[in-house]
Design a protein around this motif. Structure first.
Motif, PDB file in Angstrom:
ATOM      1  N   UNK A   1       0.738  -1.063   0.414  1.00  0.00           N
ATOM      2  CA  UNK A   1       0.504  -0.151   0.350  1.00  0.00           C
ATOM      3  C   UNK A   1       0.845   0.782   0.067  1.00  0.00           C
ATOM      4  N   UNK A   2       0.171   2.662   0.635  1.00  0.00           N
ATOM      5  CA  UNK A   2       0.713   3.465   0.407  1.00  0.00           C
ATOM      6  C   UNK A   2       1.734   3.848   1.751  1.00  0.00           C
ATOM      7  N   UNK A   3       2.890   4.155   1.563  1.00  0.00           N
ATOM      8  CA  UNK A   3       3.890   4.414   2.147  1.00  0.00           C
ATOM      9  C   UNK A   3       4.944   5.762   2.324  1.00  0.00           C
ATOM     10  N   UNK A   4       5.552   5.855   3.991  1.00  0.00           N
ATOM     11  CA  UNK A   4       7.077   7.392   3.407  1.00  0.00           C
ATOM     12  C   UNK A   4       7.543   7.115   4.596  1.00  0.00           C
ATOM     13  N   UNK A   5       8.475   7.162   4.101  1.00  0.00           N
ATOM     14  CA  UNK A   5       9.701   7.081   5.427  1.00  0.00           C
ATOM     15  C   UNK A   5      10.084   8.551   5.875  1.00  0.00           C
ATOM     16  N   UNK A   6      10.457   8.490   6.640  1.00  0.00           N
ATOM     17  CA  UNK A   6      11.156   9.956   6.645  1.00  0.00           C
ATOM     18  C   UNK A   6      11.766   9.760   8.609  1.00  0.00           C
ATOM     19  N   UNK A   7      12.154  10.889   8.796  1.00  0.00           N
ATOM     20  CA  UNK A   7      13.436  10.780   9.813  1.00  0.00           C
ATOM     21  C   UNK A   7      12.542  11.831  11.338  1.00  0.00           C
ATOM     22  N   UNK A   8      13.050  11.932  12.436  1.00  0.00           N
ATOM     23  CA  UNK A   8      12.540  13.182  13.526  1.00  0.00           C
ATOM     24  C   UNK A   8      13.790  12.556  14.258  1.00  0.00           C
ATOM     25  N   UNK A   9      14.139  14.001  15.065  1.00  0.00           N
ATOM     26  CA  UNK A   9      15.500  14.308  15.639  1.00  0.00           C
ATOM     27  C   UNK A   9      13.780  15.156  17.388  1.00  0.00           C
ATOM     28  N   UNK A  10      14.390  13.020  17.943  1.00  0.00           N
ATOM     29  CA  UNK A  10      13.671  13.973  19.238  1.00  0.00           C
ATOM     30  C   UNK A  10      14.381  15.176  19.971  1.00  0.00           C
ATOM     31  N   UNK A  11      13.930  16.062  20.075  1.00  0.00           N
ATOM     32  CA  UNK A  11      14.631  17.491  21.273  1.00  0.00           C
ATOM     33  C   UNK A  11      14.118  17.283  22.492  1.00  0.00           C
ATOM     34  N   UNK A  12      14.635  17.627  23.410  1.00  0.00           N
ATOM     35  CA  UNK A  12      14.048  17.749  24.392  1.00  0.00           C
ATOM     36  C   UNK A  12      13.216  19.343  24.449  1.00  0.00           C
ATOM     37  N   UNK A  13      13.334  20.256  24.167  1.00  0.00           N
ATOM     38  CA  UNK A  13      12.646  21.215  24.013  1.00  0.00           C
ATOM     39  C   UNK A  13      10.992  20.462  23.082  1.00  0.00           C
ATOM     40  N   UNK A  14      10.914  19.472  22.501  1.00  0.00           N
ATOM     41  CA  UNK A  14       9.763  19.416  21.945  1.00  0.00           C
ATOM     42  C   UNK A  14       8.552  18.402  22.541  1.00  0.00           C
ATOM     43  N   UNK A  15      10.036  17.876  23.311  1.00  0.00           N
ATOM     44  CA  UNK A  15       9.504  16.416  24.720  1.00  0.00           C
ATOM     45  C   UNK A  15       8.503  17.265  25.600  1.00  0.00           C
ATOM     46  N   UNK A  16       8.849  18.452  25.872  1.00  0.00           N
ATOM     47  CA  UNK A  16       8.914  19.566  27.460  1.00  0.00           C
ATOM     48  C   UNK A  16       7.275  20.328  26.808  1.00  0.00           C
ATOM     49  N   UNK A  17       7.537  20.437  25.825  1.00  0.00           N
ATOM     50  CA  UNK A  17       6.387  21.256  24.994  1.00  0.00           C
ATOM     51  C   UNK A  17       4.717  19.609  24.271  1.00  0.00           C
ATOM     52  N   UNK A  18       5.285  18.866  24.237  1.00  0.00           N
ATOM     53  CA  UNK A  18       4.164  18.403  24.576  1.00  0.00           C
ATOM     54  C   UNK A  18       3.669  17.327  25.680  1.00  0.00           C
ATOM     55  N   UNK A  19       4.778  17.367  26.345  1.00  0.00           N
ATOM     56  CA  UNK A  19       4.356  17.154  27.829  1.00  0.00           C
ATOM     57  C   UNK A  19       3.209  17.859  28.769  1.00  0.00           C
ATOM     58  N   UNK A  20       3.700  18.797  28.675  1.00  0.00           N
ATOM     59  CA  UNK A  20       2.975  20.169  28.804  1.00  0.00           C
ATOM     60  C   UNK A  20       1.924  20.040  28.180  1.00  0.00           C
ATOM     61  N   UNK A  21       1.349  19.451  27.254  1.00  0.00           N
ATOM     62  CA  UNK A  21       0.077  20.673  26.784  1.00  0.00           C
ATOM     63  C   UNK A  21      -0.790  18.985  26.970  1.00  0.00           C
ATOM     64  N   UNK A  22      -0.318  18.113  26.871  1.00  0.00           N
ATOM     65  CA  UNK A  22      -1.803  17.080  27.365  1.00  0.00           C
ATOM     66  C   UNK A  22      -1.432  16.717  28.322  1.00  0.00           C
ATOM     67  N   UNK A  23      -0.835  17.887  29.706  1.00  0.00           N
ATOM     68  CA  UNK A  23      -0.398  17.883  31.008  1.00  0.00           C
ATOM     69  C   UNK A  23       0.250  16.538  32.082  1.00  0.00           C
ATOM     70  N   UNK A  24       1.117  15.658  31.338  1.00  0.00           N
ATOM     71  CA  UNK A  24       1.943  14.722  31.201  1.00  0.00           C
ATOM     72  C   UNK A  24       3.274  14.867  32.248  1.00  0.00           C
TER      73      UNK A  24
END
Length: 125
Positions: A1-24
């Protein structure tokens, strides 16, 4: 079927932003900040999956995550998003089309996590 490959750099700032957004709570392992378990759903925004470019809105159905290790700040993830199944079912407001997706992420060649997500479009097809 359909697929796409990509890379993600998991930055500390993005983790903090996401965690704060969901109150984790913010958690660390060996000093490294751990991403909340549902954070990989945000990885989809970093890629262009042409089969998701639909005029009608998609509803979120089910979602399951399986981890072999936690995602931590600083990881360079190699990800594959794939549309694995399309099925139609009758619904109260017309046909439902269920789009099942698989997201897999690896770090340094080692599989880290997989997620299965079902998105639903409603209406006549």
């Amino acid at each position: 079927m359909n697929s796409v490959r990509f890379q993600v750099h998991l930055a500390e700032e993005s983790i903090i932003h996401y965690a704060n957004g969901i109150k984790a709570p913010l958690q660390r392992i060996d000093g490294a900040l751990i991403a909340p378990s549902t954070m990989p759903i945000t990885f989809w925004k970093r890629t262009d999956a042409p089969w998701l470019d639909m005029p009608e809105p998609l509803l979120h159905g089910t979602q399951h995550f399986h981890y072999k290790a936690p995602l931590t700040a600083g990881m360079e993830l190699d990800c594959l998003l794939a549309l694995t199944k399309i099925e139609q079912k009758p619904g109260r407001r017309g046909n439902l089309v269920l789009y099942t997706h698989s997201l897999t992420c690896a770090c340094a060649g080692r599989s880290i996590m997989t997620a299965e997500t079902v998105l639903i479009s409603v209406g006549d097809k």
